[in-house]
Design a protein around this motif. Sequence first.
Motif, PDB file in Angstrom:
ATOM      1  N   ALA A 112     -21.240  77.810   4.906  1.00 61.94           N
ATOM      2  CA  ALA A 112     -21.234  79.277   5.019  1.00 61.94           C
ATOM      3  C   ALA A 112     -21.010  79.683   6.478  1.00 61.94           C
ATOM      4  O   ALA A 112     -20.416  80.718   6.756  1.00 61.94           O
ATOM      5  CB  ALA A 112     -22.546  79.853   4.494  1.00 61.94           C
ATOM      6  N   ILE A 113     -21.496  78.851   7.410  1.00 65.99           N
ATOM      7  CA  ILE A 113     -21.291  79.143   8.831  1.00 65.99           C
ATOM      8  C   ILE A 113     -19.856  78.786   9.245  1.00 65.99           C
ATOM      9  O   ILE A 113     -19.143  79.588   9.846  1.00 65.99           O
ATOM     10  CB  ILE A 113     -22.278  78.336   9.713  1.00 65.99           C
ATOM     11  N   LEU A 114     -19.450  77.567   8.877  1.00 65.06           N
ATOM     12  CA  LEU A 114     -18.168  77.053   9.398  1.00 65.06           C
ATOM     13  C   LEU A 114     -16.952  77.581   8.641  1.00 65.06           C
ATOM     14  O   LEU A 114     -15.840  77.558   9.160  1.00 65.06           O
ATOM     15  CB  LEU A 114     -18.159  75.520   9.351  1.00 65.06           C
ATOM     16  N   LEU A 134     -28.047  72.517  -0.711  1.00 66.23           N
ATOM     17  CA  LEU A 134     -28.268  73.865  -0.182  1.00 66.23           C
ATOM     18  C   LEU A 134     -27.995  73.912   1.323  1.00 66.23           C
ATOM     19  O   LEU A 134     -27.356  74.847   1.823  1.00 66.23           O
ATOM     20  CB  LEU A 134     -29.715  74.264  -0.459  1.00 66.23           C
ATOM     21  N   SER A 176     -30.217  81.443  12.124  1.00 70.43           N
ATOM     22  CA  SER A 176     -28.999  81.124  12.884  1.00 70.43           C
ATOM     23  C   SER A 176     -27.726  81.213  12.041  1.00 70.43           C
ATOM     24  O   SER A 176     -26.632  81.313  12.601  1.00 70.43           O
ATOM     25  CB  SER A 176     -29.087  79.709  13.446  1.00 70.43           C
ATOM     26  N   ILE A 177     -27.865  81.147  10.705  1.00 63.67           N
ATOM     27  CA  ILE A 177     -26.669  81.086   9.851  1.00 63.67           C
ATOM     28  C   ILE A 177     -25.674  82.171  10.256  1.00 63.67           C
ATOM     29  O   ILE A 177     -24.513  81.902  10.546  1.00 63.67           O
ATOM     30  CB  ILE A 177     -27.037  81.232   8.356  1.00 63.67           C
ATOM     31  N   PHE A 219     -34.812  71.233   3.354  1.00 63.22           N
ATOM     32  CA  PHE A 219     -33.844  71.941   2.509  1.00 63.22           C
ATOM     33  C   PHE A 219     -33.317  70.966   1.459  1.00 63.22           C
ATOM     34  O   PHE A 219     -33.030  69.818   1.798  1.00 63.22           O
ATOM     35  CB  PHE A 219     -32.651  72.411   3.337  1.00 63.22           C
ATOM     36  N   ILE A 254     -33.313  77.969  11.438  1.00 61.50           N
ATOM     37  CA  ILE A 254     -32.002  77.557  10.889  1.00 61.50           C
ATOM     38  C   ILE A 254     -31.397  78.705  10.081  1.00 61.50           C
ATOM     39  O   ILE A 254     -30.236  79.074  10.247  1.00 61.50           O
ATOM     40  CB  ILE A 254     -32.135  76.290  10.013  1.00 61.50           C
ATOM     41  N   VAL A 255     -32.228  79.278   9.193  1.00 61.04           N
ATOM     42  CA  VAL A 255     -31.724  80.349   8.338  1.00 61.04           C
ATOM     43  C   VAL A 255     -31.325  81.572   9.174  1.00 61.04           C
ATOM     44  O   VAL A 255     -30.276  82.190   8.944  1.00 61.04           O
ATOM     45  CB  VAL A 255     -32.792  80.720   7.275  1.00 61.04           C
ATOM     46  N   LEU A 307     -24.309  81.887  14.002  1.00 56.56           N
ATOM     47  CA  LEU A 307     -23.470  80.747  14.397  1.00 56.56           C
ATOM     48  C   LEU A 307     -22.041  80.849  13.855  1.00 56.56           C
ATOM     49  O   LEU A 307     -21.202  80.003  14.124  1.00 56.56           O
ATOM     50  CB  LEU A 307     -24.100  79.430  13.907  1.00 56.56           C
ATOM     51  N   ILE A 308     -21.776  81.891  13.074  1.00 58.95           N
ATOM     52  CA  ILE A 308     -20.421  82.050  12.530  1.00 58.95           C
ATOM     53  C   ILE A 308     -19.447  82.162  13.713  1.00 58.95           C
ATOM     54  O   ILE A 308     -19.677  82.972  14.611  1.00 58.95           O
ATOM     55  CB  ILE A 308     -20.315  83.339  11.681  1.00 58.95           C
ATOM     56  N   ILE A 329     -31.426  81.168   0.567  1.00 62.16           N
ATOM     57  CA  ILE A 329     -31.622  79.797   1.045  1.00 62.16           C
ATOM     58  C   ILE A 329     -33.062  79.608   1.519  1.00 62.16           C
ATOM     59  O   ILE A 329     -33.708  78.598   1.215  1.00 62.16           O
ATOM     60  CB  ILE A 329     -30.606  79.470   2.168  1.00 62.16           C
ATOM     61  N   ILE A 370     -37.430  69.167   9.435  1.00 58.81           N
ATOM     62  CA  ILE A 370     -36.878  70.494   9.127  1.00 58.81           C
ATOM     63  C   ILE A 370     -35.607  70.359   8.282  1.00 58.81           C
ATOM     64  O   ILE A 370     -35.425  71.057   7.290  1.00 58.81           O
ATOM     65  CB  ILE A 370     -36.604  71.278  10.426  1.00 58.81           C
ATOM     66  N   ALA A 422     -25.238  76.016   3.346  1.00 58.72           N
ATOM     67  CA  ALA A 422     -25.544  76.861   4.507  1.00 58.72           C
ATOM     68  C   ALA A 422     -24.587  76.529   5.656  1.00 58.72           C
ATOM     69  O   ALA A 422     -24.058  77.434   6.321  1.00 58.72           O
ATOM     70  CB  ALA A 422     -26.988  76.648   4.941  1.00 58.72           C
ATOM     71  N   TYR A 455     -24.179  87.967   3.967  1.00 60.72           N
ATOM     72  CA  TYR A 455     -24.991  86.994   4.699  1.00 60.72           C
ATOM     73  C   TYR A 455     -26.496  87.229   4.619  1.00 60.72           C
ATOM     74  O   TYR A 455     -27.260  86.261   4.501  1.00 60.72           O
ATOM     75  CB  TYR A 455     -24.516  86.883   6.155  1.00 60.72           C
ATOM     76  N   ILE A 463     -27.473  85.546   1.506  1.00 60.09           N
ATOM     77  CA  ILE A 463     -27.345  84.086   1.636  1.00 60.09           C
ATOM     78  C   ILE A 463     -28.571  83.542   2.376  1.00 60.09           C
ATOM     79  O   ILE A 463     -29.216  82.587   1.939  1.00 60.09           O
ATOM     80  CB  ILE A 463     -26.058  83.700   2.416  1.00 60.09           C
TER      81      ILE A 463
END
Lengths: 334, 299
Positions: free
Chosen positions: B154-156, B147, A25-26, B143, A22-23, A29-30, A306, B139, B151, A299, A302
């Motif tokens: 932060a992506i979207l 948080l 992918s951050i 988190f 997940i981390v 995935l932008i 996280i 999973i 996250a 990033y 970040i």
Amino acid sequence: MLSYATRRVLMLIPVLFGMSLIVFSIIRLIPGDPAQTILGTKATQEAIQSLHHALGLDKPWFVQYVSYLKDLLTGDFGTSIRTNAPISQEIWPHLAATMELSFVAMIIAIFFGINAGIISAWKQNSIFDFTAMVIALIGVSMPVFWLGLLEQWGFSLELHWLPSIGRDNIRNAVNPITHFFLIDTLLQGRFDQFWVVIKHLILPSVALATIPMAIIARMTRSSMLEVMRSDYIRTARAKGQRMFWIVYKHSLKNAFIPILTVIGLQTGLLLGGAILTETIFGWPGIGRYVYNAIQYRDYPVIQSGILVIAFFFVMINLIVDILYAVFDPRIKYR
Amino acid sequence: MLETATNKPPVDPQIEEEKSTPLFSEVWKSFRKNKLALIGALIVIFLILLAFTASFFAPEGINEQKLSMRLQPPSADHWFGTDDFGRDILSRVMYGARISLRVGFIAVMGSIIIGTLLGILAGYYGKVVDMIISRIFDILLAFPSILLAIAIVAILGPSLRNALIAIAIVNVPNFGRLIRSKVLSLKEEEYVVAAKSIGMKDSRILFHHILPNSLAPIIVQGTLSIATAILEAAALGFLGMGAQAPEPEWGRMLSDSREYIQDAPWTVIFPGVAIMLTVLGFNLLGDGLRDALDPRMKH
């Protein structure tokens, strides 16, 4: 016991992999080009290409993930885009600051929460019980960032009793050894600085402690009430034992498992609450580190921030699960 | 088959009367005895009314700026005072109720729909499906929720819509796990085994038998989750990752006004009270519903 702990640790492996995925992918995935998002619209093509290369975005994602995992396992969190420094070096002082704040907050929450719950159960339906439970009810619904602002306004800006931001006095800064300032100042025999550090800790830790304190108080009360109605407590009272001992020794021991559950859950959640508290009080912890990174679209920071917080969250939950089994042997057979 | 279904055996009238007693009245009977739950329900009803009637009763518009009236303390003209742009805080708090309730309801509905679907699949089909879905839940739960929401934003990118999506995703595993465990216990019940043995389709068993029997915990968890969702939306707004200025979202209002806290504390006090009351209302209502609908959930 050992097999339960081993099983519980093994169950953690897929979770840790999933977390890292997940981390990882951050940044990927932008929407659009991540390098463009990070550098802004005015960035030159060369700068974008060079960031692509630096972040490894020009390789297939699987290769990127494997090399990301390899780096993580060797303690390499990458480089901060903003400061150009290795994140693994930058992160420790922030992490220590958050751990110190969370530890003090949890001590406050446990001490006041458990005692308020016990006295409420002991003196059920009294004015203390009513007041404590109303405060706990409000505490559970209190936005931590609002409470923080009110504390700053009342105790710092109006009354000038306590400092409103930071960890220590900038003009007389603590010389860091472990980066736990309470320990560092004691190690150096700087009791004047120790007191300054304590003063800086009070407002943020009380804000951070409020919600867990309220939840612990409510759980302690209901758990204690249940135990105090049981036969062996009645027997102890009939034998003429002092009420204080009955409450604090016999009842609390048996009421403790649900309280421990809540304490464990809340300790983990503190890490989430820390990001808000640290932003308000300018506390240089990992929450604020991530928050600042978001502002600068840094990033890699970040991601690492996280991941580190989530890792500690999972570890705290693991410790709590194993502690249950120690306190309540029935759990490991389930 | 149709004939068998319509040929009902004669029913003892007393049993019929007991059966026909609606569940709602029993729940209401237990709910209304709980004073705190009633207070919670009143707060929630008041907020819903406030949100719906904001455009009629709000003294001023959301963004009506009067710079000559900036940072005015509470008065007869401006009950909650004015902010740094001279905007009426009461009006903005009233409109803010719309945003918060909308975020709370929509995000939680999203979590319920996705969580229920995944929970049913995991619980009913078991084996590999269960293993995959349960690991995904593990999973996501690894988190701290705020948080994970950060996250996702932060992506979207920061916006109210993205904050809503983030909050919905973060709450999915709570509902998923709840439904999964409910389905696991319900699928061993005699009536489900019987339905299977007469060859009833899986979808019919799931949606006509298992889902209706899982409603109580969903309602309770849903109400409590609205409180959390509103708090998370306000937190994201406060961090600048949710609603953007000049939207009158309560968290955003707090972060926009924090620099005036010493000169104009009312700019910070009222939006905060609004968040707290709303969260308190949904928490009390959720606790009351839990006690009335499913007392076993208490611990």
